[in-house]
Design a protein around this motif. Structure first.
Motif, mmCIF file in Angstrom:
data_model
loop_
_atom_site.group_PDB
_atom_site.id
_atom_site.type_symbol
_atom_site.label_atom_id
_atom_site.label_comp_id
_atom_site.label_asym_id
_atom_site.label_seq_id
_atom_site.Cartn_x
_atom_site.Cartn_y
_atom_site.Cartn_z
ATOM 1 N N ARG A 27 4.338 6.319 13.434
ATOM 2 C CA ARG A 27 3.616 6.093 12.181
ATOM 3 C C ARG A 27 2.533 5.033 12.352
ATOM 4 O O ARG A 27 1.421 5.174 11.827
ATOM 5 N N ASP A 28 2.841 3.972 13.086
ATOM 6 C CA ASP A 28 1.839 2.930 13.313
ATOM 7 C C ASP A 28 0.661 3.449 14.122
ATOM 8 O O ASP A 28 -0.505 3.104 13.841
ATOM 9 N N LEU A 29 0.924 4.270 15.113
ATOM 10 C CA LEU A 29 -0.163 4.838 15.910
ATOM 11 C C LEU A 29 -1.112 5.642 15.034
ATOM 12 O O LEU A 29 -2.337 5.482 15.110
ATOM 13 N N LEU A 30 -0.562 6.505 14.196
ATOM 14 C CA LEU A 30 -1.406 7.354 13.365
ATOM 15 C C LEU A 30 -2.099 6.560 12.267
ATOM 16 O O LEU A 30 -3.267 6.809 11.957
ATOM 17 N N ASP A 31 -1.391 5.617 11.659
ATOM 18 C CA ASP A 31 -1.923 4.897 10.503
ATOM 19 C C ASP A 31 -2.829 3.738 10.882
ATOM 20 O O ASP A 31 -3.788 3.436 10.164
ATOM 21 N N ARG A 32 -2.514 3.049 12.003
ATOM 22 C CA ARG A 32 -3.218 1.810 12.331
ATOM 23 C C ARG A 32 -4.049 1.909 13.618
ATOM 24 O O ARG A 32 -5.019 1.170 13.771
ATOM 25 N N TYR A 33 -3.648 2.776 14.532
ATOM 26 C CA TYR A 33 -4.318 2.846 15.841
ATOM 27 C C TYR A 33 -4.626 4.297 16.213
ATOM 28 O O TYR A 33 -4.178 4.795 17.264
ATOM 29 N N PRO A 34 -5.388 5.010 15.397
ATOM 30 C CA PRO A 34 -5.647 6.425 15.695
ATOM 31 C C PRO A 34 -6.389 6.643 17.005
ATOM 32 O O PRO A 34 -6.165 7.660 17.682
ATOM 33 N N ALA A 35 -7.271 5.716 17.383
ATOM 34 C CA ALA A 35 -7.987 5.873 18.663
ATOM 35 C C ALA A 35 -7.007 5.783 19.827
ATOM 36 O O ALA A 35 -7.118 6.517 20.818
ATOM 37 N N THR A 36 -6.033 4.884 19.720
ATOM 38 C CA THR A 36 -5.015 4.773 20.757
ATOM 39 C C THR A 36 -4.167 6.028 20.803
ATOM 40 O O THR A 36 -3.850 6.556 21.876
ATOM 41 N N ARG A 81 15.578 -0.489 8.466
ATOM 42 C CA ARG A 81 15.332 -0.495 7.021
ATOM 43 C C ARG A 81 14.323 -1.572 6.640
ATOM 44 O O ARG A 81 13.438 -1.355 5.818
ATOM 45 N N ARG A 82 14.442 -2.749 7.271
ATOM 46 C CA ARG A 82 13.473 -3.813 7.007
ATOM 47 C C ARG A 82 12.075 -3.407 7.443
ATOM 48 O O ARG A 82 11.096 -3.565 6.703
ATOM 49 N N LEU A 83 11.967 -2.905 8.687
ATOM 50 C CA LEU A 83 10.656 -2.546 9.221
ATOM 51 C C LEU A 83 10.018 -1.400 8.440
ATOM 52 O O LEU A 83 8.800 -1.389 8.217
ATOM 53 N N ALA A 84 10.818 -0.438 8.028
ATOM 54 C CA ALA A 84 10.282 0.663 7.229
ATOM 55 C C ALA A 84 9.801 0.154 5.882
ATOM 56 O O ALA A 84 8.735 0.563 5.389
ATOM 57 N N TYR A 193 4.609 -2.044 28.114
ATOM 58 C CA TYR A 193 4.886 -2.663 26.828
ATOM 59 C C TYR A 193 6.065 -1.917 26.184
ATOM 60 O O TYR A 193 6.017 -0.693 26.058
ATOM 61 N N TRP A 194 7.081 -2.664 25.771
ATOM 62 C CA TRP A 194 8.264 -2.047 25.175
ATOM 63 C C TRP A 194 8.427 -2.523 23.734
ATOM 64 O O TRP A 194 8.424 -3.715 23.464
ATOM 65 N N GLY A 195 8.556 -1.573 22.834
ATOM 66 C CA GLY A 195 8.893 -1.906 21.463
ATOM 67 C C GLY A 195 7.744 -1.772 20.487
ATOM 68 O O GLY A 195 6.566 -1.833 20.854
ATOM 69 N N VAL A 196 8.095 -1.602 19.231
ATOM 70 C CA VAL A 196 7.107 -1.465 18.162
ATOM 71 C C VAL A 196 6.196 -2.679 18.102
ATOM 72 O O VAL A 196 4.984 -2.552 17.895
ATOM 73 N N ASP A 197 6.754 -3.870 18.295
ATOM 74 C CA ASP A 197 5.951 -5.082 18.152
ATOM 75 C C ASP A 197 4.969 -5.271 19.294
ATOM 76 O O ASP A 197 4.073 -6.106 19.203
ATOM 77 N N ARG A 198 5.085 -4.484 20.378
ATOM 78 C CA ARG A 198 4.145 -4.584 21.477
ATOM 79 C C ARG A 198 3.001 -3.586 21.363
ATOM 80 O O ARG A 198 2.064 -3.622 22.152
ATOM 81 N N LEU A 199 3.066 -2.704 20.381
ATOM 82 C CA LEU A 199 1.999 -1.725 20.203
ATOM 83 C C LEU A 199 0.645 -2.386 19.945
ATOM 84 O O LEU A 199 -0.360 -1.957 20.531
ATOM 85 N N PRO A 200 0.534 -3.419 19.092
ATOM 86 C CA PRO A 200 -0.784 -4.043 18.913
ATOM 87 C C PRO A 200 -1.387 -4.567 20.208
ATOM 88 O O PRO A 200 -2.593 -4.420 20.451
ATOM 89 N N ALA A 201 -0.562 -5.169 21.058
ATOM 90 C CA ALA A 201 -1.077 -5.688 22.331
ATOM 91 C C ALA A 201 -1.522 -4.552 23.236
ATOM 92 O O ALA A 201 -2.558 -4.644 23.915
ATOM 93 N N PHE A 202 -0.758 -3.476 23.273
ATOM 94 C CA PHE A 202 -1.129 -2.311 24.071
ATOM 95 C C PHE A 202 -2.439 -1.720 23.575
ATOM 96 O O PHE A 202 -3.353 -1.425 24.372
#
Length: 241
Positions: A27-36, A81-84, A193-202
């Motif tokens: 969801r983050d890739l599509l919503d926040r990082y579509p170019a990635t 549940r928190r992250l969602a 990079y491992w994990g949802v929180d590493r997606l921005p850095a990637f």
């Protein structure tokens, strides 16, 4: 560029249709990082059944995955549940009963052969995380066929196809070769990079590399990269497992 130099593999996103953290990364890739999302190679990560383990062992591989403890599973229920909620997403936690993960993941490989892999993932994610359906149920996978314009039996029986089984083993060998131990997992050459929180850095690293490529800044080999004639338009560790 030196003559005969091998081209690097594209950056890769290892995802699992089983994993809630993969769903959040999706969801983050599509919503926040579509170019990635458009730049990476999407590679399925799945726990092999007995047949896949046998074929993998015959190919000289092994699956680098350890089942989670009950304590970790309970934590993940709270954490997802928190992250969602932070993302404004509502979801239904599915119940897996004797799952065979080749059913949905080799189904993805079948869909990808026809150029509708992204659409398949969208349908599988909705089925599992919004509707709470069992995506290891072949009838659920068959239900995707009409919207994808594919044959229902081909999708539902993808895990019975020897060619797709072989492709699945190739994917499992890639998982081992890239040192993937959980998902979501992002790889670009030697960088991991491992994990949802590493997606921005990637995503930031890929954007910086793209900018360098476009300006002809040398890459790590020391060779200047050619400038294309036209522009290119392309929390928590969050690792499930």
């Amino acid at each position: 560029m030196r003559a005969g130099r091998r081209r690097r593999r594209p950056p890769r996103f290892y995802f699992s249709l089983r994993s809630p953290y993969s769903w959040l990364a999706y969801r983050d890739l599509l919503d926040r990082y579509p170019a990635t999302a458009a730049a990476v190679e999407w590679v399925p990560f799945f726990e092999p059944d007995e047949l896949s383990r046998k074929l993998l062992a015959e190919a000289g591989g092994a699956f680098p995955y350890t089942p989670m403890s009950p304590e970790k599973h309970r934590y993940i229920l709270q954490d997802v549940r928190r992250l969602a909620g932070e993302r404004g997403l509502e979801f239904t936690w599915p119940v897996d009963r004797e799952p065979v993960w080749e059913v949905p993941h080799l189904g993805y490989l079948a869909a990808a052969r026809h150029g509708v892999g992204a659409q398949y993932i969208a349908l599988a994610a909705r089925a599992r995380w919004e509707l709470g359906l069992d995506i290891c149920d072949r009838t659920v996978i068959a239900g995707f066929a009409a919207e994808l314009g594919l044959d229902a039996e081909e999708l539902a029986t993808a895990s019975d196809d020897s060619g797709l089984r072989a492709e699945g083993v190739r994917v499992l060998l890639e998982i081992q070769r890239d040192g993937v131990f959980g998902v979501p997992f992002f790889v670009d050459h030697f960088d991991k990079y491992w994990g949802v929180d590493r997606l921005p850095a990637f995503a930031a690293a890929l954007a910086a590399k793209t900018a360098a490529d476009l300006t002809g800044v040398p890459d790590d080999s020391g060779d200047p990269l050619p400038v294309p004639a036209a522009s290119v338009d392309d929390g928590h560790a969050g690792g499930c497992g």
